[in-house]
Design an enzyme around this catalytic site. Structure first.
Site, PDB file in Angstrom:
ATOM      1  N   LYS A 124     -10.133 -38.663 -12.728  1.00 12.57           N
ATOM      2  CA  LYS A 124      -9.157 -39.681 -12.329  1.00 12.57           C
ATOM      3  C   LYS A 124      -9.748 -41.088 -12.402  1.00 12.57           C
ATOM      4  O   LYS A 124      -9.026 -42.067 -12.566  1.00 12.57           O
ATOM      5  CB  LYS A 124      -8.661 -39.423 -10.904  1.00 12.57           C
ATOM      6  CG  LYS A 124      -8.118 -38.030 -10.616  1.00 12.57           C
ATOM      7  CD  LYS A 124      -6.818 -37.765 -11.323  1.00 12.57           C
ATOM      8  CE  LYS A 124      -6.014 -36.595 -10.753  1.00 12.57           C
ATOM      9  NZ  LYS A 124      -6.631 -35.267 -10.874  1.00 12.57           N
TER      10      LYS A 124
HETATM   11  C1  LIG Z   1      -6.070 -34.051 -11.227  1.00 13.35           C
HETATM   12  C2  LIG Z   1      -6.990 -32.977 -11.672  1.00 13.35           C
HETATM   13  C3  LIG Z   1      -6.595 -32.007 -12.601  1.00 13.35           C
HETATM   14  C4  LIG Z   1      -5.192 -31.939 -13.146  1.00 13.35           C
HETATM   15  O1  LIG Z   1      -4.874 -33.035 -13.975  1.00 13.35           O
HETATM   16  P1  LIG Z   1      -3.340 -33.414 -14.251  1.00 13.35           P
HETATM   17  O2  LIG Z   1      -3.390 -34.677 -14.988  1.00 13.35           O
HETATM   18  O3  LIG Z   1      -2.707 -33.553 -12.896  1.00 13.35           O
HETATM   19  O4  LIG Z   1      -2.761 -32.279 -15.018  1.00 13.35           O
HETATM   20  C5  LIG Z   1      -7.538 -31.101 -13.038  1.00 13.35           C
HETATM   21  N1  LIG Z   1      -8.794 -31.098 -12.543  1.00 13.35           N
HETATM   22  C6  LIG Z   1      -9.206 -32.003 -11.637  1.00 13.35           C
HETATM   23  C7  LIG Z   1     -10.601 -31.936 -11.135  1.00 13.35           C
HETATM   24  C8  LIG Z   1      -8.324 -32.982 -11.180  1.00 13.35           C
HETATM   25  O5  LIG Z   1      -8.748 -33.885 -10.275  1.00 13.35           O
END
Ligand SMILES: *Cc1c(COP(=O)(O)O)cnc(C)c1O
Length: 492
Positions: free
Chosen positions: A110
Site C-alpha cells: 500500500k
Molecule cells: C491490501 C492487500 C492485499 C489485497 O490488495 P487489493 O488491492 O485490495 O486486492 C493483499 N495483500 C496485502 C498484504 C495487502 O495489504
C-alpha cells in the site's frame, strides 16, 4: 483526462476532482473516459528509472494535474523512504519471479500509492481552488490504515481517519495504527469486519454529500491510489526484459494476491495502456468470492466470512471489480449501475455471458486456504531459502496450480504484498516452530530463524505508547465522523 462515474456518464470530473472526491457523488467509482496509451518506446521503458517511469504513468492517467507537481510528488514521496535501493525488486524464485512491493515505510505494498497520495491530494486541492482542509476517510483490512497514517501524518491541510475491524487485523498491524502520532490523525476500531467498515465509509460519503466538509478517501476506490500501482507493473516488466526473461513485446503473466481488486485492476489498466501483460491471475484465500465470480459470472457475497492468516485479503465486497465490469463492458454504465443495485439489495448479481467471456479471456483465478499457503511458505523456505508472507504465499500456491494446469505459457511474476515480519506468528506456525504469545517475541524469533533483518519501523513499535483506543459500531460511523469533523484539533 476526463473522468466519469462507473454508474452514470452524467457524473463527470477532471482527474483533480476525481482524486479529491475519492468516490463519485452517485456512489460509483471514477474511471477515465478512455484508457490512455502509455506512449513509451521500449528504449524509454528500459532506460527510465522508477521515479521517472512512475511520473510518466501518473501524468498519463492524471493528465490535468501540473506535470511539475506530479514529478515532485513522486520524488519527494518516495525518496529516502525505502529500505532497498530498488523500490520494488524483482527476485527470481523457483522458476518464477517475485515482485517485492513491501520495502516502503509500513512494510506493505500500500505504501507504493500512499507515499504519493497526500501530495496528489494537495495538488488536486490547489488545482480545484479548494481552501478548506480535506478529511481523508479510510477503511482498512490491515495495511491501508497504517500506510495512510504514515503518508498523511502532519501533512498540511489534511486530516485522516482510519477505521479497522476490531480483532480482524494482525497484532503488529494493530500496533502500527494505534501508536500513530500526529495532530491530524484519528484511528478507531469497528465492531465488525472490513466489509462493514468499508460500507460505513461509503455511508459517511452519502450522508456528507453537500455538507461543508471536504471528504476524500485513501482506499483504492480513489483513482489516486490506483494510478501509482499501475507504474510498478511497467517496472517489473522492464526488469524481466533487462534480465532477458522476456523477449521484446512478449507477454508476462502476473499473479496477484487479491482482496479489494485494486492491485490486480492496476495490472489490467497497465495492459490496456499497452504493456505486454498476458494473463492476470487473481488469487484468493478462503474468502473465495472472486474465484467463484471469475469461474461462473455470479458474484455472491452471501457467504461465511472467514478470518484467515492473510487478513488483508479477508474481503467479500471487492470494490474495484466495479471498475473492471465497466471497462470490460465498454463503459456500459447503466449495466454497472443495475448490477451494483442488485448487489446492494439482494447480495448478489450475475453478469451477462458475453461480459463473462471477455473477462475470462484476460483473467485466471484460484484460491488457497491457510493450510495450502503455510505449506508453500515452508517448502519455499526449505528449498529456496526464500521467505514469503501469508498473502504472497496464497498467490504462490495459486501460481503453482496455474502452472500445473498447463495454462501458464509466459514467464510469471508473483506479486509480493507484505513483509513476513508483519505476520510473524503465522510465519512461525507455517515453519513448524512453537509460537510465542506476544507478536513482538514472534518477530524476534522469526529473525533468529531466518537471519533476515526486521524492518526497523516494525521493531520500534514495541516501545511505543498506545494513543488510540476508541471502538464503535459500524452504524455509529457517520455520527463519529461528524463529531470529529467539528473538532478544531485532535490533540494527541
Ligand atoms: C491490501 C492487500 C492485499 C489485497 O490488495 P487489493 O488491492 O485490495 O486486492 C493483499 N495483500 C496485502 C498484504 C495487502 O495489504
Amino acid at each position: 483526462m476526463q473522468y466519469l462515474s462507473t454508474r452514470s456518464h452524467d457524473e463527470k470530473a477532471t482527474s483533480a476532482e476525481a482524486v479529491l472526491r475519492g468516490l463519485a457523488p452517485d456512489g460509483g467509482l471514477y474511471v477515465s473516459e478512455a484508457i490512455p496509451a502509455a506512449g513509451l518506446s521500449e528504449e524509454a521503458l528500459l532506460s527510465l528509472d522508477q521515479y521517472a517511469l512512475t511520473a510518466h504513468i501518473l501524468k498519463k492517467l492524471l493528465s490535468d494535474l501540473p506535470a511539475a507537481a506530479v514529478e515532485a510528488a513522486v520524488r519527494d514521496g518516495y525518496s529516502g523512504k525505502f529500505e532497498t535501493e530498488d523500490l520494488t525488486p524483482t527476485v527470481p524464485v523457483a522458476g518464477a519471479h517475485v515482485l517485492e512491493l513491501y520495502h516502503g515505510p509500513t512494510s506493505a505494498f500500500k505504501d507504493m500509492a500512499l507515499c504519493l497520495l497526500p501530495r496528489l491530494i494537495a495538488t488536486s486541492s490547489q488545482a480545484c481552488g479548494v481552501k478548506e482542509d480535506v478529511l481523508v476517510l479510510t477503511a482498512t483490512s490491515g495495511d491501508t490504515g497504517k500506510a495512510a497514517l504514515a503518508g498523511f501524518a502532519d501533512a498540511p491541510h489534511t486530516r485522516v481517519m482510519v477505521f479497522y475491524p476490531e480483532g480482524g487485523v494482525s497484532e503488529v498491524q494493530r500496533a502500527q495504527m494505534v501508536t500513530q502520532e500526529g495532530k491530524n490523525v484519528c484511528v478507531c476500531a469497528v465492531r465488525g469486519n472490513f466489509d462493514d467498515a468499508q460500507r460505513g465509509v461509503k455511508d459517511v460519503f452519502a450522508r456528507f454529500a453537500g455538507k461543508n466538509v471536504r471528504l476524500s478517501s485513501a482506499n483504492s476506490i480513489n483513482i489516486g491510489r490506483l494510478a501509482p500501482q499501475v507504474a510498478y507493473y511497467f517496472k517489473a516488466y522492464a526488469d524481466l526484459r533487462r534480465a532477458g526473461i522476456v523477449q521484446s513485446g512478449a507477454p508476462a503473466d502476473f499473479v496477484v494476491p487479491t482482496g479489494n481488486f485494486g492491485n490486480i485492476l492496476a495490472g489490467y489498466i497497465a495492459k490496456r495502456m499497452g504493456l505486454p501483460v498476458g494473463t492476470l491471475v487473481c488469487a484468493s484465500n478462503e474468502n473465495d468470492v472472486l474465484t467463484e465470480f471469475l469461474q461462473t459470472g455470479v458474484y455472491d457475497r452471501r457467504r461465511t466470512f472467514h478470518k484467515t492468516a492473510s487478513p488483508s485479503m479477508d474481503i467479500l465486497v471487492s470494490s474495484n471489480l466495479e471498475r473492471l465490469l465497466y471497462f470490460a463492458s465498454d463503459g456500459n454504465a447503466p449495466l454497472v449501475a443495475e448490477l451494483m443495485r442488485q448487489l446492494a439489495e439482494t447480495g448478489m448479481y450475475r453478469v451477462p455471458e458475453a461480459l463473462l467471456a471477455r473477462i475470462q479471456g484476460e483473467f485466471a483465478c484460484g484460491k488457497a486456504d491457510d493450510t495450502a499457503a503455510f505449506d508453500a511458505i515452508r517448502r519455499i523456505w526449505e528449498s529456496e531459502g526464500y521467505l514469503m508472507d501469508p498473502h504472497t504465499a496464497v498467490a504462490w500456491r495459486v501460481y503453482e496450480a496455474y502452472r500445473a494446469s498447463g495454462r501458464c505459457k509466459n514467464p510469471a511474476v508473483v506479486l509480493s504484498t507484505a513483509s513476513p515480519y508483519k505476520f510473524a506468528p503465522a510465519m512461525l506456525e507455517a515453519l513448524g516452530i512453537p509460537v510465542p504469545e506476544n507478536g513482538f517475541d514472534a518477530m524476534e524469533q522469526l529473525h533468529g530463524v531466518t537471519g533476515a533483518p526486521v524492518p526497523a519501523a516494525l521493531a520500534a513499535l514495541r516501545q511505543k505508547p498506545v494513543l488510540h483506543r476508541n471502538v464503535i459500531d459500524p452504524c455509529g460511523m457517520p455520527a463519529y465522523v461528524e463529531q470529529k469533523a467539528d473538532q478544531a484539533q485532535w490533540a494527541k
